[in-house]
Scaffold this motif. Sequence first.
Motif, PDB file in Angstrom:
ATOM      1  N   THR A   1       0.822  -1.205   0.000  1.00 36.41           N
ATOM      2  CA  THR A   1       0.000   0.000   0.000  1.00 36.41           C
ATOM      3  C   THR A   1       0.862   1.263   0.000  1.00 36.41           C
ATOM      4  O   THR A   1       0.600   2.216  -0.755  1.00 36.41           O
ATOM      5  N   LEU A   2       1.888   1.284   0.825  1.00 36.74           N
ATOM      6  CA  LEU A   2       2.759   2.461   0.902  1.00 36.74           C
ATOM      7  C   LEU A   2       3.468   2.727  -0.421  1.00 36.74           C
ATOM      8  O   LEU A   2       3.540   3.867  -0.888  1.00 36.74           O
ATOM      9  N   VAL A   3       4.000   1.662  -1.024  1.00 32.94           N
ATOM     10  CA  VAL A   3       4.736   1.830  -2.278  1.00 32.94           C
ATOM     11  C   VAL A   3       3.821   2.317  -3.388  1.00 32.94           C
ATOM     12  O   VAL A   3       4.147   3.249  -4.131  1.00 32.94           O
ATOM     13  N   TYR A   4       2.638   1.712  -3.518  1.00 34.18           N
ATOM     14  CA  TYR A   4       1.711   2.106  -4.582  1.00 34.18           C
ATOM     15  C   TYR A   4       1.101   3.481  -4.335  1.00 34.18           C
ATOM     16  O   TYR A   4       0.849   4.239  -5.263  1.00 34.18           O
ATOM     17  N   ALA A   5       0.845   3.814  -3.070  1.00 36.41           N
ATOM     18  CA  ALA A   5       0.253   5.114  -2.762  1.00 36.41           C
ATOM     19  C   ALA A   5       1.226   6.254  -3.041  1.00 36.41           C
ATOM     20  O   ALA A   5       0.814   7.363  -3.394  1.00 36.41           O
ATOM     21  N   LEU A   6       2.518   5.982  -2.902  1.00 32.51           N
ATOM     22  CA  LEU A   6       3.530   7.018  -3.089  1.00 32.51           C
ATOM     23  C   LEU A   6       4.294   6.887  -4.395  1.00 32.51           C
ATOM     24  O   LEU A   6       5.285   7.591  -4.613  1.00 32.51           O
ATOM     25  N   ALA A   7       3.840   5.989  -5.281  1.00 37.16           N
ATOM     26  CA  ALA A   7       4.553   5.757  -6.540  1.00 37.16           C
ATOM     27  C   ALA A   7       4.649   7.039  -7.360  1.00 37.16           C
ATOM     28  O   ALA A   7       3.629   7.697  -7.622  1.00 37.16           O
ATOM     29  N   PRO A   8       5.868   7.451  -7.779  1.00 39.95           N
ATOM     30  CA  PRO A   8       6.034   8.720  -8.516  1.00 39.95           C
ATOM     31  C   PRO A   8       5.464   8.702  -9.923  1.00 39.95           C
ATOM     32  O   PRO A   8       5.175   9.751 -10.485  1.00 39.95           O
ATOM     33  N   THR A   9       5.265   7.504 -10.492  1.00 37.41           N
ATOM     34  CA  THR A   9       4.763   7.414 -11.863  1.00 37.41           C
ATOM     35  C   THR A   9       3.255   7.214 -11.930  1.00 37.41           C
ATOM     36  O   THR A   9       2.715   6.930 -12.979  1.00 37.41           O
ATOM     37  N   THR A  10       2.596   7.351 -10.801  1.00 37.22           N
ATOM     38  CA  THR A  10       1.159   7.091 -10.763  1.00 37.22           C
ATOM     39  C   THR A  10       0.388   8.095 -11.625  1.00 37.22           C
ATOM     40  O   THR A  10       0.720   9.277 -11.657  1.00 37.22           O
ATOM     41  N   PRO A  11      -0.685   7.635 -12.319  1.00 34.67           N
ATOM     42  CA  PRO A  11      -1.509   8.552 -13.105  1.00 34.67           C
ATOM     43  C   PRO A  11      -2.412   9.383 -12.204  1.00 34.67           C
ATOM     44  O   PRO A  11      -2.834   8.926 -11.154  1.00 34.67           O
ATOM     45  N   ALA A  12      -2.662  10.608 -12.608  1.00 37.47           N
ATOM     46  CA  ALA A  12      -3.571  11.452 -11.831  1.00 37.47           C
ATOM     47  C   ALA A  12      -4.999  10.955 -12.002  1.00 37.47           C
ATOM     48  O   ALA A  12      -5.412  10.577 -13.083  1.00 37.47           O
ATOM     49  N   GLY A  13      -5.756  10.965 -10.927  1.00 39.07           N
ATOM     50  CA  GLY A  13      -7.135  10.500 -11.017  1.00 39.07           C
ATOM     51  C   GLY A  13      -7.919  10.928  -9.792  1.00 39.07           C
ATOM     52  O   GLY A  13      -7.396  10.932  -8.674  1.00 39.07           O
TER      53      GLY A  13
ATOM     54  N   LEU B   1      -5.397   7.680  -4.281  1.00 40.88           N
ATOM     55  CA  LEU B   1      -4.201   7.998  -3.522  1.00 40.88           C
ATOM     56  C   LEU B   1      -3.086   7.190  -4.176  1.00 40.88           C
ATOM     57  O   LEU B   1      -2.962   5.998  -3.931  1.00 40.88           O
ATOM     58  N   GLY B   2      -2.323   7.839  -5.028  1.00 41.82           N
ATOM     59  CA  GLY B   2      -1.379   7.080  -5.845  1.00 41.82           C
ATOM     60  C   GLY B   2      -2.153   6.163  -6.767  1.00 41.82           C
ATOM     61  O   GLY B   2      -3.087   6.575  -7.454  1.00 41.82           O
ATOM     62  N   TYR B   3      -1.802   4.876  -6.759  1.00 40.40           N
ATOM     63  CA  TYR B   3      -2.524   3.889  -7.554  1.00 40.40           C
ATOM     64  C   TYR B   3      -3.763   3.351  -6.833  1.00 40.40           C
ATOM     65  O   TYR B   3      -4.532   2.586  -7.405  1.00 40.40           O
TER      66      TYR B   3
END
Length: 268
Positions: free
Chosen positions: A198-210, A214-216
């Motif tokens: 959860t932490l890694v995906y929520a803070l992923a720098p390449t995540t798309p805006a939506g 929260l992140g992915y």
Amino acid sequence: MLTFLSTLLFFGCLTGVTTVLFGFGGGFVTVPVVYGVLAATARQGADAMHVAVATSAAVMVVNAVAAALVQWRESRLRRAYVWPLAASIAVGAGAGSFAAALIGGTVLRLLFAAYLLVTITDSLLRKGFLSVAHRTHPKPLGRGTTTLGGIGIGLVAAGLGVGGSVMTVPLLRRRGLPMAEATAMANLLSVPVAVAGTLVYALAPTTPAGAGQLGYVDLTAGAVLLLGSLPTIAVVSRVTSRVPDRVHSVAYLVLLMVVLIVMVAMGV
């Protein structure tokens, strides 16, 4: 929109059942369901699988903790098996989550399906899963299993957003533990995997805006899934001990087969 929310609520209830009975934390249900809903609504596109895995991890944090607390009150957790594995699983989970964020959605789906297939085949062909000779003093875990094995479990489980039940339950079964105890401990051992993911995906720098993300992590989908899962966990936990061990282990494999079929049908 209402149809998709109803679908998520229904499968949220199903994740509650699978969390208590099988120690899944919801991952094997939520990943294909969230992916299917996103694909059907044309949301996220190529990132749909990453969002599904990330949302699954977030839901798993809450489900696994809730189920573990219930199992602890029922005295189904054995400290000697939980704590040696927990730290090494957490280490592997951090690495697995970072790796998954860099892997393409198609590859992630293929890995998810392969993971299921190998687990089903292994549990059917090798002795010690479908039926075990329950021991008053089950075999202890070796040092290699609690370190390298734990890291491997965390690496694979966090990367695919599926907790760790599919690796920890067979492992504990082959040490002579009944399904009720093996799945109870699988829930607690899924917590470090789910938190790291959860932490890694929520803070992923390449995540798309939506919106609503929260992140992915899709916050709306996660909230609806939990709305169905948490009350179900409270209810199902009261009947777990009444399920015969053989029925419990067979049902575990049947559910894995169903999830694999669903993933293939969705275009894995």
